[in-house]
Scaffold this active site. Structure first.
Site, mmCIF file in Angstrom:
data_model
loop_
_atom_site.group_PDB
_atom_site.id
_atom_site.type_symbol
_atom_site.label_atom_id
_atom_site.label_comp_id
_atom_site.label_asym_id
_atom_site.label_seq_id
_atom_site.Cartn_x
_atom_site.Cartn_y
_atom_site.Cartn_z
ATOM 1 N N THR A 155 40.070 6.374 18.507
ATOM 2 C CA THR A 155 41.093 6.641 17.496
ATOM 3 C C THR A 155 41.175 8.127 17.138
ATOM 4 O O THR A 155 40.158 8.814 17.038
ATOM 5 C CB THR A 155 40.800 5.832 16.225
ATOM 6 O OG1 THR A 155 40.693 4.458 16.561
ATOM 7 C CG2 THR A 155 41.901 6.016 15.191
ATOM 8 N N GLY A 194 32.837 5.685 13.968
ATOM 9 C CA GLY A 194 31.627 5.161 13.359
ATOM 10 C C GLY A 194 30.380 5.735 14.012
ATOM 11 O O GLY A 194 30.256 5.731 15.234
ATOM 12 N N GLU A 445 40.466 -2.045 15.984
ATOM 13 C CA GLU A 445 40.614 -2.732 17.277
ATOM 14 C C GLU A 445 42.069 -3.151 17.495
ATOM 15 O O GLU A 445 42.347 -4.152 18.144
ATOM 16 C CB GLU A 445 39.690 -3.957 17.361
ATOM 17 C CG GLU A 445 38.217 -3.630 17.406
ATOM 18 C CD GLU A 445 37.765 -3.035 18.726
ATOM 19 O OE1 GLU A 445 38.334 -3.397 19.768
ATOM 20 O OE2 GLU A 445 36.852 -2.197 18.704
#
Length: 699
Positions: A155, A194, A445
């Site tokens: 992303t 993350g 996702e």
């Protein structure tokens, strides 16, 4: 003066007695249903042993989570990482998978932090690396987290669902046999990564492959972020912390910018596309296969939706069986005895069972697909064509179900939270944080709306192929019944029954939902063809039909869940079949009532038949209510996993709620009393003084 009330004081009932009476005569063998949900006695026993192990480990304390600071939350999560990393290496894969499914409910933020490395980073290696590359990274410590901790760099600030539009570039430098990874714009900054802020040493970076000025699409590259000894950032790598989020504070999401970062050519994962030393690019004959591994995250979220919903409903249903309010007798009435509360919760129980069985089917289909793709290699021909067909179907189904089930679960959490009344607003009762933690499932996702549209596009394309004589996949057989030989729509049905029992039979409901889904798909086909008739390109015609595609995918998802439910009813043990049949009918009928206009439009049900369906839903809620507690008991979660005083198995909700709140918030002096409260109370200003308050006295 008003006369004193003559109403008797309601008798107080011990909440433990209230929940105990719910378990006196279950209508089915609870333990056998638990086995059926979990996949067998062995699976249940493994799950229970892991839950007990976590409960007894001080490191896995969870009841004080609401009081932790951001720093404390992340530090505690990191302590767990080391423990679980060691266990992952020493336990069988099956054990680790079950452990992670439980942890996803117990501590979803930690599950994300751990899963970023093992699920996403290692998953990218397994799905995109050549055998030699995979062996290299495994030897470097990728699997064991010995020397490497990974993150997943897909992303960007300006791009999420549109992976093909990512702006980060990886340009091949033939002179040095390296790739130069670069963030050319602000919007190309990797975002929401993350593990990047504090933890990761390496990142699987998705970037545009550029060779000799030509772009070859988005590929995967392993980029080192930090020195593994000093933990200093590598040259050209800039990283920052995204800080406080809506939920899942255990994961250290960060941003990454690359400024001409050089990596060896071998650090491009080349299972599919290859770049030779000469700079020659070899594209795979089946480029679609590169995305097979990306389905895994969506599949796991269907299972996660079912698991989280089980916890939420256990809390809400147990509380509803002990909480008493109002009533016209000496004893106040249980919330669960009110028809409106039954309508509030029990259809959600049916929805959760539908998700459980859909997740089982989806997981099985995905594993079968990956096995087929693993055997295929770079082969072409009939087997390859069949694999591509299965990949497209699994991709579309997983996309639609990921969106549908995560939306459904988020609604279940909030409905359960609201059903707790004012207590639902407390962080200590377990559902406020669950909502915040789960909400991200609807956007990561793949944004849910985009994924639903992808599913809708597949449905339209499949219907068009069916007109040309192509066979339909098994879960779209209902479409064949709605199409004549020339491809025009024809009526499926209508229902011939009139009573509540007749219109709600499982086979009737299955046909009804097939009719509605087919009608919605064919409507989307017509919208697509209208766009093409106006001279639009294929892609623009799909966009023109986007609203119809979205609706078609939603109706198909309801139908898919009901189909899977019916299959499970047919395969279930005889002792469980009556209660599962009732739940399946409640799911199909309640969902139909919620979308009654669709059934009237498709011509399957008439207005009077819809009214009969409503009558059935009323009676089904009354029947399910008798086994509401046994049904949620069968989910098989211990009090530790439930982690809510209002969802305790023994029903001792008030004592434990009070004890938890007072123990975590002991009385102590207000730190700002002298600086703020005392000056407020003791300030003087004569102009603010008013006349003395006089109170009239009655004589």
């Amino acid at each position: 003066m008003s006369p004193a009330s003559t109403s008797p004081t309601p008798k107080t009932i011990d909440p433990r007695e209230s929940i105990a009476e719910e378990r006196k005569a279950p209508g089915f063998p609870i333990r056998e249903l638990t086995y059926w949900i979990d996949g067998g006695k062995k699976a249940t026993e493994l799950k229970e042993s892991i839950m007990l192990e976590l409960e007894r480990d001080p490191l896995w304390r969870v009841n004080d989570n609401p009081n932790l600071t951001l720093a404390e939350t992340r530090e505690r999560a990191m302590k767990k990482i080391r423990r679980l990393a060691d266990q992952a290496m020493s336990h069988p894969l099956e054990n680790t998978m079950v452990r992670m499914s439980i942890i996803s409910v117990v501590d979803p933020g930690f599950w994300t932090r751990f899963g970023v490395h093992f699920g996403l980073f290692v998953g990218a290696l397994q799905g995109q690396a050549t055998p030699a590359q995979l062996a290299y990274w495994m030897e470097k410590g990728a699997l064991s987290m010995q020397g490497i901790t990974g993150c997943f760099g897909m992303t960007e600030l300006g791009h999420g669902s549109n992976v093909a539009g990512l702006e980060t570039t990886a340009t091949f430098d033939a002179a040095t046999d390296e790739f130069v990874v670069h963030s050319p714009t602000l919007t190309s900054t990797k975002w929401w990564i993350g593990g990047a802020a504090h933890t990761a040493t390496h990142c699987s970076v998705y970037a545009q492959l550029v060779v000799d000025g030509r772009r070859y699409g988005t590929k995967t590259f392993v980029v080192q972020l930090r020195d593994t000894k000093t933990f200093e950032l590598m040259p050209g790598v800039n990283i920052g912390d995204l800080g406080k989020k809506m939920g899942r504070d255990q994961i250290d999401n960060g941003w990454i910018r690359f400024t001409y970062v050089r990596i060896p050519r071998s650090h491009m994962l080349m299972k599919h596309t290859k770049v030779l030393r000469s700079g020659k690019v070899i594209e795979p004959p089946l480029a679609q296969l590169a995305y097979g591994a990306l389905i895994q995250g969506r599949v796991s979220m269907v299972s996660d939706s079912a698991n989280v919903a089980k916890r939420a409903l256990t809390i809400a249903t147990r509380y509803a069986s002990v909480r008493r309010q109002f009533g016209d007798g000496a004893i106040e009435t249980k919330l669960l005895d009110y028809p409106i509360h039954q309508h509030r919760l029990l259809p959600l129980v049916a929805q959760t069972f539908a998700m459980i069985f859909a997740a089982r089917e989806m997981t099985s289909s995905y594993r079968q697909l990956m096995s087929e793709l693993g055997k295929l290699g770079d082969a072409t021909g009939a087997k390859a064509d069949e694999a591509i067909k299965n990949l497209k179907e699994t991709h579309a189904t997983s996309a639609g179900l990921k969106a549908f089930c995560t939306w459904m679960c988020l609604n279940i959490i909030d409905q359960c939270r609201q059903s707790l009344g004012g207590h639902g607003y407390s962080a200590y009762t377990g559902l406020a944080q669950a909502y915040s933690d789960f909400a991200v499932h609807c956007t990561w996702e793949g944004d849910n709306t985009i994924l639903t549209l992808q599913c809708g596009r597949y449905l339209v394309a499949t219907a068009l192929d069916a007109r040309k004589g192509q066979p339909l996949p098994a879960n779209l057989k209902y479409l064949a019944r709605a199409m004549a030989q020339n491809g025009a729509a024809k009526t499926t049905g209508p229902c011939t029954g009139s009573t509540a029992e007749e219109v709600s039979e499982l086979r009737v409901l299955e046909a009804a939902w097939g009719s509605v889904a087919a009608n919605a798909i064919l409507s989307a086909v017509r919208a697509f063809e209208t766009g093409q008739a106006k001279g639009m390109s294929k892609d623009n015609a799909y966009e023109f039909s986007s609203a119809a595609r979205l609706h078609a995918a939603r109706m198909h998802s309801y139908t898919y869940l009901l189909q899977r439910f019916v299959t499970q009813v047919e395969q279930s043990p005889a002792a469980l079949r009556p209660v599962l049949t009732l739940l399946a009918r409640l799911f199909g009928a309640h969902s139909a009532v919620q979308h009654s206009g669709e059934f009237l439009q498709s011509g399957f049900y008439s207005g009077s038949q819809i009214e009969a369906l409503k009558t059935f839903v009323n009676s089904a809620c009354t029947e399910v209510r008798k086994d509401a507690i046994p049904l949620t008991d069968a989910f098989g979660y211990t009090d530790y996993v439930i982690n809510s005083p209002l969802g305790r198995y023994d029903g001792d909700v008030y004592e434990k709620y009070f004890d938890l709140v007072t123990s975590l918030n002991p009385q102590k002096p207000v730190p700002y009393f002298d600086s703020l409260i005392r000056p407020l109370l003791e300030r003087t200003n004569e102009s603010e003084l008013g006349p003395e308050l006089e109170i009239d006295q009655e004589e």
